[in-house]
Design a protein around this motif. Structure first.
Motif, PDB file in Angstrom:
ATOM      1  N   TYR A   1      36.724 -28.128  13.116  1.00  0.00           N
ATOM      2  CA  TYR A   1      37.746 -28.813  13.907  1.00  0.00           C
ATOM      3  C   TYR A   1      37.685 -28.368  15.368  1.00  0.00           C
ATOM      4  CZ  TYR A   1      42.124 -30.159  15.960  1.00  0.00           C
ATOM      5  OH  TYR A   1      43.062 -30.666  16.824  1.00  0.00           O
ATOM      6  N   LEU A   2      37.642 -27.060  15.594  1.00  0.00           N
ATOM      7  CA  LEU A   2      37.624 -26.560  16.970  1.00  0.00           C
ATOM      8  C   LEU A   2      36.400 -27.070  17.727  1.00  0.00           C
ATOM      9  CD1 LEU A   2      38.897 -22.925  16.354  1.00  0.00           C
ATOM     10  CD2 LEU A   2      40.158 -24.812  17.409  1.00  0.00           C
ATOM     11  N   LYS A   3      35.249 -27.067  17.071  1.00  0.00           N
ATOM     12  CA  LYS A   3      34.046 -27.596  17.716  1.00  0.00           C
ATOM     13  C   LYS A   3      34.199 -29.081  18.024  1.00  0.00           C
ATOM     14  CE  LYS A   3      30.569 -24.339  16.080  1.00  0.00           C
ATOM     15  NZ  LYS A   3      29.335 -24.186  15.265  1.00  0.00           N
ATOM     16  N   SER A   4      34.821 -29.834  17.119  1.00  0.00           N
ATOM     17  CA  SER A   4      35.014 -31.274  17.346  1.00  0.00           C
ATOM     18  C   SER A   4      35.945 -31.542  18.521  1.00  0.00           C
ATOM     19  CB  SER A   4      35.548 -31.953  16.083  1.00  0.00           C
ATOM     20  OG  SER A   4      36.943 -31.698  15.909  1.00  0.00           O
ATOM     21  N   GLN A   5      36.758 -30.555  18.863  1.00  0.00           N
ATOM     22  CA  GLN A   5      37.681 -30.686  19.990  1.00  0.00           C
ATOM     23  C   GLN A   5      37.071 -30.165  21.295  1.00  0.00           C
ATOM     24  OE1 GLN A   5      40.793 -32.309  19.614  1.00  0.00           O
ATOM     25  NE2 GLN A   5      39.615 -32.794  17.768  1.00  0.00           N
ATOM     26  N   GLY A   6      35.803 -29.759  21.224  1.00  0.00           N
ATOM     27  CA  GLY A   6      35.113 -29.308  22.429  1.00  0.00           C
ATOM     28  C   GLY A   6      35.143 -27.811  22.675  1.00  0.00           C
ATOM     29  N   TYR A   7      35.742 -27.058  21.776  1.00  0.00           N
ATOM     30  CA  TYR A   7      35.770 -25.607  21.949  1.00  0.00           C
ATOM     31  C   TYR A   7      34.411 -25.028  21.594  1.00  0.00           C
ATOM     32  CZ  TYR A   7      40.848 -25.988  22.229  1.00  0.00           C
ATOM     33  OH  TYR A   7      42.119 -26.313  22.598  1.00  0.00           O
ATOM     34  N   THR A   8      34.059 -23.951  22.275  1.00  0.00           N
ATOM     35  CA  THR A   8      32.850 -23.203  21.955  1.00  0.00           C
ATOM     36  C   THR A   8      33.259 -21.794  21.571  1.00  0.00           C
ATOM     37  OG1 THR A   8      32.558 -22.575  24.274  1.00  0.00           O
ATOM     38  CG2 THR A   8      31.411 -24.565  23.517  1.00  0.00           C
TER      39      THR A   8
ATOM     40  N   TYR B   1      47.771 -25.938   4.980  1.00  0.00           N
ATOM     41  CA  TYR B   1      48.795 -25.364   5.854  1.00  0.00           C
ATOM     42  C   TYR B   1      48.137 -24.593   6.991  1.00  0.00           C
ATOM     43  CZ  TYR B   1      52.438 -22.199   7.492  1.00  0.00           C
ATOM     44  OH  TYR B   1      53.309 -21.482   8.289  1.00  0.00           O
ATOM     45  N   LEU B   2      47.149 -23.767   6.659  1.00  0.00           N
ATOM     46  CA  LEU B   2      46.465 -22.949   7.661  1.00  0.00           C
ATOM     47  C   LEU B   2      45.738 -23.823   8.681  1.00  0.00           C
ATOM     48  CD1 LEU B   2      44.987 -20.250   5.252  1.00  0.00           C
ATOM     49  CD2 LEU B   2      47.078 -20.095   6.607  1.00  0.00           C
ATOM     50  N   ILE B   3      45.058 -24.837   8.192  1.00  0.00           N
ATOM     51  CA  ILE B   3      44.315 -25.746   9.079  1.00  0.00           C
ATOM     52  C   ILE B   3      45.273 -26.478  10.008  1.00  0.00           C
ATOM     53  CG2 ILE B   3      42.902 -27.836   9.135  1.00  0.00           C
ATOM     54  CD1 ILE B   3      41.701 -26.798   6.407  1.00  0.00           C
ATOM     55  N   ASN B   4      46.348 -27.002   9.468  1.00  0.00           N
ATOM     56  CA  ASN B   4      47.326 -27.735  10.284  1.00  0.00           C
ATOM     57  C   ASN B   4      48.014 -26.828  11.289  1.00  0.00           C
ATOM     58  OD1 ASN B   4      46.795 -30.259   9.178  1.00  0.00           O
ATOM     59  ND2 ASN B   4      48.215 -29.913   7.490  1.00  0.00           N
ATOM     60  N   HIS B   5      48.245 -25.584  10.902  1.00  0.00           N
ATOM     61  CA  HIS B   5      48.872 -24.625  11.818  1.00  0.00           C
ATOM     62  C   HIS B   5      47.973 -24.425  13.039  1.00  0.00           C
ATOM     63  CE1 HIS B   5      51.178 -21.194  13.176  1.00  0.00           C
ATOM     64  NE2 HIS B   5      52.002 -21.326  12.151  1.00  0.00           N
ATOM     65  N   VAL B   6      46.675 -24.275  12.802  1.00  0.00           N
ATOM     66  CA  VAL B   6      45.729 -24.110  13.911  1.00  0.00           C
ATOM     67  C   VAL B   6      45.727 -25.357  14.786  1.00  0.00           C
ATOM     68  CG1 VAL B   6      43.278 -23.884  14.503  1.00  0.00           C
ATOM     69  CG2 VAL B   6      44.267 -22.453  12.700  1.00  0.00           C
ATOM     70  N   LYS B   7      45.663 -26.520  14.182  1.00  0.00           N
ATOM     71  CA  LYS B   7      45.633 -27.766  14.957  1.00  0.00           C
ATOM     72  C   LYS B   7      46.846 -27.872  15.863  1.00  0.00           C
ATOM     73  CE  LYS B   7      42.861 -30.523  11.777  1.00  0.00           C
ATOM     74  NZ  LYS B   7      42.844 -31.696  10.864  1.00  0.00           N
ATOM     75  N   ASN B   8      48.002 -27.488  15.372  1.00  0.00           N
ATOM     76  CA  ASN B   8      49.215 -27.538  16.192  1.00  0.00           C
ATOM     77  C   ASN B   8      49.202 -26.484  17.291  1.00  0.00           C
ATOM     78  OD1 ASN B   8      50.454 -29.711  14.892  1.00  0.00           O
ATOM     79  ND2 ASN B   8      51.284 -28.379  13.308  1.00  0.00           N
ATOM     80  N   ASP B   9      48.731 -25.289  16.969  1.00  0.00           N
ATOM     81  CA  ASP B   9      48.759 -24.197  17.945  1.00  0.00           C
ATOM     82  C   ASP B   9      47.767 -24.372  19.083  1.00  0.00           C
ATOM     83  OD1 ASP B   9      50.825 -22.832  16.767  1.00  0.00           O
ATOM     84  OD2 ASP B   9      49.686 -21.016  16.363  1.00  0.00           O
ATOM     85  N   VAL B  10      46.626 -24.988  18.829  1.00  0.00           N
ATOM     86  CA  VAL B  10      45.611 -25.101  19.890  1.00  0.00           C
ATOM     87  C   VAL B  10      45.855 -26.278  20.814  1.00  0.00           C
ATOM     88  CG1 VAL B  10      43.884 -23.950  18.474  1.00  0.00           C
ATOM     89  CG2 VAL B  10      43.915 -26.443  18.558  1.00  0.00           C
ATOM     90  N   ARG B  11      46.737 -27.160  20.425  1.00  0.00           N
ATOM     91  CA  ARG B  11      47.004 -28.356  21.230  1.00  0.00           C
ATOM     92  C   ARG B  11      47.368 -27.970  22.660  1.00  0.00           C
ATOM     93  NH1 ARG B  11      50.682 -31.176  17.964  1.00  0.00           N
ATOM     94  NH2 ARG B  11      48.862 -31.783  16.762  1.00  0.00           N
ATOM     95  N   GLY B  12      46.578 -28.460  23.609  1.00  0.00           N
ATOM     96  CA  GLY B  12      46.844 -28.218  25.021  1.00  0.00           C
ATOM     97  C   GLY B  12      46.278 -26.921  25.569  1.00  0.00           C
ATOM     98  N   GLU B  13      45.674 -26.104  24.726  1.00  0.00           N
ATOM     99  CA  GLU B  13      45.117 -24.831  25.191  1.00  0.00           C
ATOM    100  C   GLU B  13      43.691 -25.029  25.697  1.00  0.00           C
ATOM    101  OE1 GLU B  13      46.697 -22.078  25.532  1.00  0.00           O
ATOM    102  OE2 GLU B  13      48.475 -22.379  24.280  1.00  0.00           O
ATOM    103  N   LYS B  14      43.419 -24.504  26.869  1.00  0.00           N
ATOM    104  CA  LYS B  14      42.060 -24.580  27.415  1.00  0.00           C
ATOM    105  C   LYS B  14      41.155 -23.559  26.727  1.00  0.00           C
ATOM    106  CE  LYS B  14      39.418 -24.309  31.660  1.00  0.00           C
ATOM    107  NZ  LYS B  14      39.441 -24.054  33.096  1.00  0.00           N
ATOM    108  N   ILE B  15      41.674 -22.363  26.546  1.00  0.00           N
ATOM    109  CA  ILE B  15      40.964 -21.283  25.859  1.00  0.00           C
ATOM    110  C   ILE B  15      41.820 -20.875  24.669  1.00  0.00           C
ATOM    111  CG2 ILE B  15      40.171 -18.893  26.025  1.00  0.00           C
ATOM    112  CD1 ILE B  15      39.707 -19.424  29.025  1.00  0.00           C
ATOM    113  N   VAL B  16      41.173 -20.691  23.525  1.00  0.00           N
ATOM    114  CA  VAL B  16      41.897 -20.316  22.312  1.00  0.00           C
ATOM    115  C   VAL B  16      41.392 -18.983  21.806  1.00  0.00           C
ATOM    116  CG1 VAL B  16      42.310 -20.908  19.890  1.00  0.00           C
ATOM    117  CG2 VAL B  16      42.365 -22.691  21.628  1.00  0.00           C
ATOM    118  N   VAL B  17      42.325 -18.082  21.558  1.00  0.00           N
ATOM    119  CA  VAL B  17      42.047 -16.837  20.860  1.00  0.00           C
ATOM    120  C   VAL B  17      42.874 -16.910  19.586  1.00  0.00           C
ATOM    121  CG1 VAL B  17      42.173 -14.328  20.920  1.00  0.00           C
ATOM    122  CG2 VAL B  17      41.682 -15.608  23.019  1.00  0.00           C
TER     123      VAL B  17
END
Length: 97
Positions: free
Chosen positions: A85-92, A47-63
């Motif tokens: 997951y975040l790293k795989s999506q290109g986030y640093t 649930y927690l992982i999926n929640h993050v995946k949904n929330d970061v969709r389309g965000e350039k910067i994620v906090v």
């Protein structure tokens, strides 16, 4: 610093608090994604992982908002997968300055 509850930037009535923070040399930051671990204790890891995946969709910067209380053990368990997951999506990861 982060104000309690988030969503602090747009509320006009809270402007004096933002001004006080700035005048004292601090900066504030709000989260724009969360795990959902505040919903209740021991949310399932998936649930927690999926929640993050949904929330970061389309965000350039994620906090990302996460909680570190004794009752949040599944948050700790989900963290490595969330980071991967975040790293795989290109986030640093970095430091807010």
């Amino acid at each position: 610093m982060r104000f309690p509850g988030g969503a602090f930037e747009s509320e006009k009535r809270l402007e004096p608090y933002r001004d006080a923070v700035k005048q004292n040399g601090y900066r504030f930051l709000n989260w724009n994604a969360m795990t959902g671990d505040a919903d209740r204790n021991l949310e399932p890891v998936e649930y927690l992982i999926n929640h993050v995946k949904n929330d970061v969709r389309g965000e350039k910067i994620v906090v990302l908002l996460m909680h570190d209380a004794p009752a949040k053990t599944t948050t700790v368990q989900a963290l490595p997968t969330i980071i991967q997951y975040l790293k795989s999506q290109g986030y640093t990861f970095g430091v807010f300055k």
